[in-house]
Design a protein around this motif. Structure first.
Motif, short mmCIF file in Angstrom:
data_model
loop_
_atom_site.label_atom_id
_atom_site.label_comp_id
_atom_site.label_asym_id
_atom_site.label_seq_id
_atom_site.Cartn_x
_atom_site.Cartn_y
_atom_site.Cartn_z
N SER A 1 34.68 13.44 21.94
CA SER A 1 34.96 12.20 22.77
C SER A 1 35.44 12.63 24.19
N ASP A 2 35.75 11.49 25.01
CA ASP A 2 36.04 11.57 26.46
C ASP A 2 37.26 12.30 26.39
N THR A 3 37.38 13.35 27.45
CA THR A 3 39.02 13.97 27.61
C THR A 3 39.43 13.97 28.82
N ARG A 4 39.06 13.06 29.57
CA ARG A 4 39.37 12.95 31.12
C ARG A 4 40.95 12.71 31.21
N VAL A 5 41.27 11.89 30.44
CA VAL A 5 42.86 11.55 30.34
C VAL A 5 43.64 13.01 29.89
N ASN A 6 43.03 13.75 29.18
CA ASN A 6 43.84 14.99 28.45
C ASN A 6 43.75 15.87 29.69
N ASN A 7 42.60 15.81 30.35
CA ASN A 7 42.48 16.97 31.63
C ASN A 7 43.50 16.55 32.56
N ILE A 8 43.65 15.24 33.05
CA ILE A 8 44.37 14.77 34.09
C ILE A 8 45.76 14.96 33.77
N TYR A 9 46.29 14.70 32.42
CA TYR A 9 47.57 14.97 32.20
C TYR A 9 47.97 16.56 31.94
N GLY A 10 46.92 17.44 31.56
CA GLY A 10 47.17 18.44 31.71
C GLY A 10 47.25 19.39 32.83
N LEU A 11 46.61 18.72 33.86
CA LEU A 11 46.78 19.23 35.08
C LEU A 11 48.36 18.79 35.97
N ILE A 12 48.71 17.59 35.53
CA ILE A 12 49.90 17.01 35.96
C ILE A 12 50.81 17.86 35.33
N TYR A 13 50.89 18.10 34.23
CA TYR A 13 51.75 18.99 33.18
C TYR A 13 52.08 20.44 33.90
N THR A 14 50.83 20.88 34.32
CA THR A 14 50.88 22.22 34.68
C THR A 14 51.62 22.32 36.09
N VAL A 15 51.42 21.23 36.99
CA VAL A 15 51.98 21.39 38.26
C VAL A 15 53.49 20.97 38.16
N ILE A 16 53.94 20.24 37.23
CA ILE A 16 55.27 19.93 37.17
C ILE A 16 56.10 20.93 36.41
N SER A 17 55.54 21.78 35.48
CA SER A 17 56.30 22.70 34.56
C SER A 17 56.15 24.14 35.20
N ILE A 18 54.99 24.18 36.00
CA ILE A 18 54.98 25.80 36.54
C ILE A 18 55.07 25.67 38.12
N ILE A 19 54.13 24.72 38.63
CA ILE A 19 53.96 24.93 40.28
C ILE A 19 55.44 24.42 40.90
N VAL A 20 55.88 23.37 40.28
CA VAL A 20 57.16 22.62 40.87
C VAL A 20 58.15 23.85 40.97
N PRO A 21 58.74 24.20 39.79
CA PRO A 21 59.60 25.40 39.57
C PRO A 21 59.51 26.59 40.54
N LEU A 22 58.12 27.05 40.59
CA LEU A 22 58.01 28.01 41.35
C LEU A 22 58.08 27.87 42.96
N ILE A 23 57.88 26.60 43.31
CA ILE A 23 58.29 26.24 44.71
C ILE A 23 59.63 26.36 44.91
N LEU A 24 60.70 25.69 44.05
CA LEU A 24 61.98 25.51 44.22
C LEU A 24 62.50 27.11 44.12
N ILE A 25 61.77 27.91 43.19
CA ILE A 25 62.32 29.14 43.52
C ILE A 25 61.98 29.84 44.77
N PHE A 26 61.04 29.78 45.40
CA PHE A 26 60.44 30.29 46.72
C PHE A 26 61.42 29.94 47.88
N PHE A 27 61.71 28.60 47.84
CA PHE A 27 62.61 28.16 48.74
C PHE A 27 64.04 28.73 48.71
N SER A 28 64.54 28.75 47.35
CA SER A 28 65.81 29.19 47.25
C SER A 28 65.81 30.61 47.59
#
Length: 403
Positions: free
Chosen positions: A187-214
């Motif tokens: 079936s169509d997995t566009r919702v899964n792919n979009i949420y997967g990218l959002i989850y990756t950004v929130i759980s990995i990219i955002v913490p890494l940015i906070l760590i970098f600026f700290s």
């Protein structure tokens, strides 16, 4: 391809026949798991039992160690069963349970590291405001966020993946992964792919940015301060940075492996790299922090020697003896050697005492003719002499000594 709306089990195709070596591999993996459980449990007990370690930095470390236990337990028992099994299949509910454990562990690890970097930023850049800004209530709230947010995010992820209509049941890995299941969907997995990218950004990219600026702010303060400040800050942040780099490397390869075709990579190398962040990080973290942070290292020695850890006078003197250098190398010696910083402090104290003695007013001995006038009751320009015992009488006034 087969048409199916529900798959009751999945086949893990990354396993291959190792013959009699599977028992050796089983023993190695079992030993690694026991080391992970033992080392993390030891540090959790040390932090919980010692009142001098009930500080924000160590409470965040305790949360990190619990997360290591959680992530390794979500993988190793399953891995041990699969190593000895001849048919490498896993039921769908168990597969989704493993996805929940592994993905929650990854998200919680990055959030814990981000909060620890924020704690170090306050301690180094805002030391006078640290106690007012890092209160017990705020510590409890931050720890709760590191556990509740990953659970909620992964539950949403699984609620999107579980209802998918799958056209296959083969996962090309040694453990279950969410994106590996999404790729099997008809079936169509566009919702899964979009949420997967959002989850990756929130759980990995955002913490890494906070760590970098700290750490940008931390290093700016360190290099503008004195040499002692730089050394203490670097020694405190070294375990955190090493743990962050180690876990980021493993996670980066895992993301690349799930999103891109890496069929050119040898099978054994792909398995080792896919398991790296789930096997090495849970063991690397307690060993690194246990050896590098002086108060934890000394308290572990006391626990292994059977001494008091409940925060009594001995533990208080231990905390003072560590010199408040939470992660300084060689903060305390072993055996009969004393700390070099403690010795230097004693020398400074002795020198200060000598200077105070030199600055105190001293009474000089008066000339003999002035002492004679004082004994006759005449005034002296030197004031009252120092009391050196009872008054003496000249011997010629005592008369002859009778035999």
């Amino acid at each position: 391809m087969m048409n199916s709306t529900y798959v009751s089990y999945f086949i893990l195709s990354a396993y291959f026949d190792t013959g009699v070596f599977k028992y050796l591999i089983f023993m190695i993996v079992m030993l690694l798991y026991l080391l992970i459980v033992g080392s993390n449990l030891l540090l959790i007990v040390v932090i919980c039992m010692n009142r001098s370690l009930h500080e924000p930095m160590y409470l965040f470390l305790c949360s990190l160690f619990v997360n290591e236990l959680f992530g390794s337990t979500g993988l190793f028992p399953f891995l041990l069963v699969q190593i000895l099994s001849d048919i490498h299949t896993v039921s769908a509910p168990l597969c989704f349970l493993q996805i929940f454990c592994v993905y929650s562990y990854v998200c919680g690890e990055f959030l814990n590291l981000a909060i620890m970097s924020y704690d170090r930023y306050l301690a180094i850049c805002c030391p006078l405001q640290y106690n007012t800004r890092m209160t017990f209530k705020k510590v409890a709230m931050l720890i709760a966020v590191t556990w509740l947010f990953p659970c909620f995010a992964i539950l949403v992820l699984l609620s999107l993946s579980a209802p998918l209509q799958l056209c296959g049941d083969i996962i090309d890995k040694v453990y279950c992964g969410n994106y590996s299941i999404v790729k099997l969907a008809c079936s169509d997995t566009r919702v899964n792919n979009i949420y997967g990218l959002i989850y990756t950004v929130i759980s990995i990219i955002v913490p890494l940015i906070l760590i970098f600026f700290s750490y940008v702010r931390i290093f700016r303060v360190c290099f503008s301060g004195c040499k002692q400040t730089r050394q203490k800050a670097v020694s405190t942040c070294t375990p955190h940075l090493a743990s962050l780099l180690n876990f980021s490397f493993g996670s980066c390869f895992q993301i690349l492996q799930s999103r891109f075709d890496i069929s050119n990579v040898p099978n054994m190398l792909g398995i080792v790299l896919s398991l790296y962040f789930l096997t090495c990080q849970p063991l690397f973290t307690p060993v690194l922090y246990g050896l590098k942070i002086s108060k934890i290292r000394i308290t572990c020695k006391r626990l292994l020697c059977g001494k008091n850890l409940t925060g009594g006078p001995d533990s208080d003197s231990l905390s003072r003896g560590s010199g408040e250098q939470d992660a300084g190398p060689a903060a305390a010696g072993t055996g009969g050697r004393c700390d070099s910083k403690a010795a230097a402090g004693q020398e400074l104290e002795v020198a200060a005492t000598r200077r105070r003695q030199e600055q105190e007013p001293k009474f000089t001995a008066a000339p003999r003719h002035q002492l004679d006038t004082e004994s006759a009751g005449m005034p002296s320009e030197y004031g009252e002499p120092e009391s050196a015992g009872p008054p003496t009488v000249p011997l010629h006034l005592l008369g002859p000594v009778s035999g």
